[in-house]
Design a protein around this motif. Sequence first.
Motif, PDB file in Angstrom:
ATOM      1  N   THR A  92     -15.448  -1.707  -1.531  1.00 46.22           N
ATOM      2  CA  THR A  92     -14.660  -1.330  -2.700  1.00 46.22           C
ATOM      3  C   THR A  92     -15.547  -0.767  -3.802  1.00 46.22           C
ATOM      4  O   THR A  92     -15.183   0.217  -4.460  1.00 46.22           O
ATOM      5  CB  THR A  92     -13.855  -2.537  -3.212  1.00 46.22           C
ATOM      6  OG1 THR A  92     -13.070  -3.066  -2.133  1.00 46.22           O
ATOM      7  CG2 THR A  92     -12.933  -2.148  -4.352  1.00 46.22           C
ATOM      8  N   SER A 146      -7.632  10.051  -4.011  1.00 45.64           N
ATOM      9  CA  SER A 146      -8.684   9.086  -4.341  1.00 45.64           C
ATOM     10  C   SER A 146      -9.051   9.098  -5.817  1.00 45.64           C
ATOM     11  O   SER A 146      -9.463   8.069  -6.371  1.00 45.64           O
ATOM     12  CB  SER A 146      -9.930   9.349  -3.496  1.00 45.64           C
ATOM     13  OG  SER A 146     -10.383  10.677  -3.663  1.00 45.64           O
ATOM     14  N   TRP A 149      -7.787  -6.146  -1.886  1.00 50.22           N
ATOM     15  CA  TRP A 149      -8.742  -5.045  -1.734  1.00 50.22           C
ATOM     16  C   TRP A 149      -8.058  -3.686  -1.565  1.00 50.22           C
ATOM     17  O   TRP A 149      -8.486  -2.851  -0.774  1.00 50.22           O
ATOM     18  CB  TRP A 149      -9.707  -5.312  -0.583  1.00 50.22           C
ATOM     19  CG  TRP A 149     -10.532  -6.545  -0.776  1.00 50.22           C
ATOM     20  CD1 TRP A 149     -10.487  -7.690  -0.060  1.00 50.22           C
ATOM     21  CD2 TRP A 149     -11.538  -6.752  -1.786  1.00 50.22           C
ATOM     22  NE1 TRP A 149     -11.381  -8.615  -0.550  1.00 50.22           N
ATOM     23  CE2 TRP A 149     -12.047  -8.071  -1.612  1.00 50.22           C
ATOM     24  CE3 TRP A 149     -12.051  -5.979  -2.822  1.00 50.22           C
ATOM     25  CZ2 TRP A 149     -13.037  -8.618  -2.420  1.00 50.22           C
ATOM     26  CZ3 TRP A 149     -13.042  -6.528  -3.629  1.00 50.22           C
ATOM     27  CH2 TRP A 149     -13.526  -7.820  -3.427  1.00 50.22           C
ATOM     28  N   GLY A 150      -6.956  -3.480  -2.323  1.00 49.26           N
ATOM     29  CA  GLY A 150      -6.309  -2.176  -2.323  1.00 49.26           C
ATOM     30  C   GLY A 150      -5.183  -2.029  -1.346  1.00 49.26           C
ATOM     31  O   GLY A 150      -4.687  -0.912  -1.138  1.00 49.26           O
ATOM     32  N   ILE A 154     -14.477   3.004  -4.996  1.00 49.97           N
ATOM     33  CA  ILE A 154     -13.853   3.326  -6.289  1.00 49.97           C
ATOM     34  C   ILE A 154     -14.704   2.938  -7.493  1.00 49.97           C
ATOM     35  O   ILE A 154     -14.362   3.297  -8.618  1.00 49.97           O
ATOM     36  CB  ILE A 154     -12.452   2.696  -6.422  1.00 49.97           C
ATOM     37  CG1 ILE A 154     -12.517   1.167  -6.331  1.00 49.97           C
ATOM     38  CG2 ILE A 154     -11.508   3.276  -5.390  1.00 49.97           C
ATOM     39  CD1 ILE A 154     -11.188   0.496  -6.644  1.00 49.97           C
ATOM     40  N   LEU A 193      -7.039   6.614  -7.799  1.00 46.08           N
ATOM     41  CA  LEU A 193      -7.501   5.239  -7.653  1.00 46.08           C
ATOM     42  C   LEU A 193      -8.635   4.933  -8.630  1.00 46.08           C
ATOM     43  O   LEU A 193      -8.776   3.795  -9.080  1.00 46.08           O
ATOM     44  CB  LEU A 193      -7.971   4.978  -6.224  1.00 46.08           C
ATOM     45  CG  LEU A 193      -6.876   4.986  -5.159  1.00 46.08           C
ATOM     46  CD1 LEU A 193      -7.486   4.828  -3.784  1.00 46.08           C
ATOM     47  CD2 LEU A 193      -5.858   3.885  -5.405  1.00 46.08           C
ATOM     48  N   ARG A 217     -13.672  -0.626 -11.505  1.00 45.81           N
ATOM     49  CA  ARG A 217     -12.272  -0.679 -11.105  1.00 45.81           C
ATOM     50  C   ARG A 217     -11.934  -1.960 -10.339  1.00 45.81           C
ATOM     51  O   ARG A 217     -10.869  -2.049  -9.721  1.00 45.81           O
ATOM     52  CB  ARG A 217     -11.937   0.540 -10.242  1.00 45.81           C
ATOM     53  CG  ARG A 217     -11.779   1.807 -11.060  1.00 45.81           C
ATOM     54  CD  ARG A 217     -10.401   1.885 -11.679  1.00 45.81           C
ATOM     55  NE  ARG A 217     -10.398   2.529 -12.978  1.00 45.81           N
ATOM     56  CZ  ARG A 217      -9.330   2.658 -13.737  1.00 45.81           C
ATOM     57  NH1 ARG A 217      -8.173   2.153 -13.353  1.00 45.81           N
ATOM     58  NH2 ARG A 217      -9.399   3.243 -14.898  1.00 45.81           N
ATOM     59  N   GLY A 232       0.813  -1.213   0.000  1.00 42.92           N
ATOM     60  CA  GLY A 232       0.000   0.000   0.000  1.00 42.92           C
ATOM     61  C   GLY A 232       0.846   1.262   0.000  1.00 42.92           C
ATOM     62  O   GLY A 232       0.527   2.243  -0.686  1.00 42.92           O
ATOM     63  N   VAL A 284      -5.947   2.928 -11.153  1.00 39.78           N
ATOM     64  CA  VAL A 284      -5.721   1.756 -10.312  1.00 39.78           C
ATOM     65  C   VAL A 284      -6.918   0.812 -10.394  1.00 39.78           C
ATOM     66  O   VAL A 284      -8.074   1.256 -10.336  1.00 39.78           O
ATOM     67  CB  VAL A 284      -5.479   2.166  -8.840  1.00 39.78           C
ATOM     68  CG1 VAL A 284      -5.290   0.937  -7.956  1.00 39.78           C
ATOM     69  CG2 VAL A 284      -4.260   3.089  -8.747  1.00 39.78           C
ATOM     70  N   VAL A 311      -8.354  -2.909  -8.564  1.00 38.17           N
ATOM     71  CA  VAL A 311      -8.221  -3.626  -7.298  1.00 38.17           C
ATOM     72  C   VAL A 311      -8.775  -5.037  -7.456  1.00 38.17           C
ATOM     73  O   VAL A 311      -9.801  -5.236  -8.117  1.00 38.17           O
ATOM     74  CB  VAL A 311      -8.984  -2.870  -6.182  1.00 38.17           C
ATOM     75  CG1 VAL A 311      -9.110  -3.719  -4.929  1.00 38.17           C
ATOM     76  CG2 VAL A 311      -8.279  -1.554  -5.868  1.00 38.17           C
ATOM     77  N   LEU A 314      -7.683   1.701   0.636  1.00 42.23           N
ATOM     78  CA  LEU A 314      -9.078   2.124   0.463  1.00 42.23           C
ATOM     79  C   LEU A 314      -9.737   2.484   1.788  1.00 42.23           C
ATOM     80  O   LEU A 314     -10.649   3.306   1.826  1.00 42.23           O
ATOM     81  CB  LEU A 314      -9.894   1.022  -0.206  1.00 42.23           C
ATOM     82  CG  LEU A 314      -9.474   0.585  -1.606  1.00 42.23           C
ATOM     83  CD1 LEU A 314     -10.530  -0.341  -2.196  1.00 42.23           C
ATOM     84  CD2 LEU A 314      -9.269   1.775  -2.517  1.00 42.23           C
TER      85      LEU A 314
END
Length: 333
Positions: free
Chosen positions: A278, A255, A229-230, A282, A258, A286, A204, A262, A264, A234
């Motif tokens: 999630t 954010s 999960w990020g 996001i 993301l 995603r 992370g 990004v 996930v 997140l």
Amino acid sequence: MPSRYRVIALEEHMVTPEVVAAWRNLPPRLRDLALTPSTQGESGRLLSEIDDERIMAMDAAGIDMQVLSLTAPGLQNLEPADAVALQGDVNDRLADAVRTRPDRFQAFATLATPAPEAAAAELDRAVNQLGLHGAMIFGRTRERHLDDPEFSPLLEAAAALGAPLYLHPQSPPRTVRKAYYGGLGAPLDSALATHGVGWHYDCGIELLRLIVSGVFDRLPNLQVIVGHWGELMLFFLDRIDTNLTAVAGLERPVSDYLRTNVFVTPSGILSEKYLRWTIETIGIERILFAADYPFVPLSGPVRTFLRAGAPEPADQAAIGSANWERLLTRIGR
């Protein structure tokens, strides 16, 4: 929407004897804690098999396709010459596995990040000649972070190709392990520093460094995938946005990156709660799927989990494969 959609799992690992030998030849101070699960026991055995046993496990979980990748710790702790010598061989083997069973396998390239120019050239070869779909990489190359300007050739190549980079966890540096995860006894020290929590903080932080260092402002086409999960990010986004965006001089809130740069995956953590969080944080577009084979035994069929956490059939199909297939259309070959 079709009643049955494909499930494509993105964090599904393998290993070669030559890579194992290179890891074991490293001095102890450079060995990653992943060496043991990646080379010994049942996980070590399964990593070396890309055939019927793997496909049976996929069928039991309802996984139609695995995107194969070299397992942790990759080539990033090796000397540059050793890493360069291995990257081509690993990628050729991955391509052979895909050619043998194109109905069940795709693959991420392995890259010799200790030699960034060579890694960039190999990414181009892997994508344009071997048909691989981006690369699996790890945040640090020994003590150097991926946002270091030294790695710009690799990041620029990925952005230019439209090839995603899957950012996988690795063990924290030895000094960090001693300071934060040591003193509880060897088995617990190692577990705390890796799959307990250390891997995920470490990965992370690497993702957050990419964002706050301005990598995505410089390379807006770069796409990164992270698992678990990020990797904890997140769940702290509101505070990160408030406290880091302005200090970093970013063009947008953290954010936002993301939601634009990004993707996930769950990495086999089939938590309906995390999935709903999630989606809310996001967006469904995603999220990709990953099972983290062979390290995480799935408790049941993937589609059962997706139905429970994302009731809309279109959302299940998006996570299962449609988002990944859409990302592949961005790769310029």
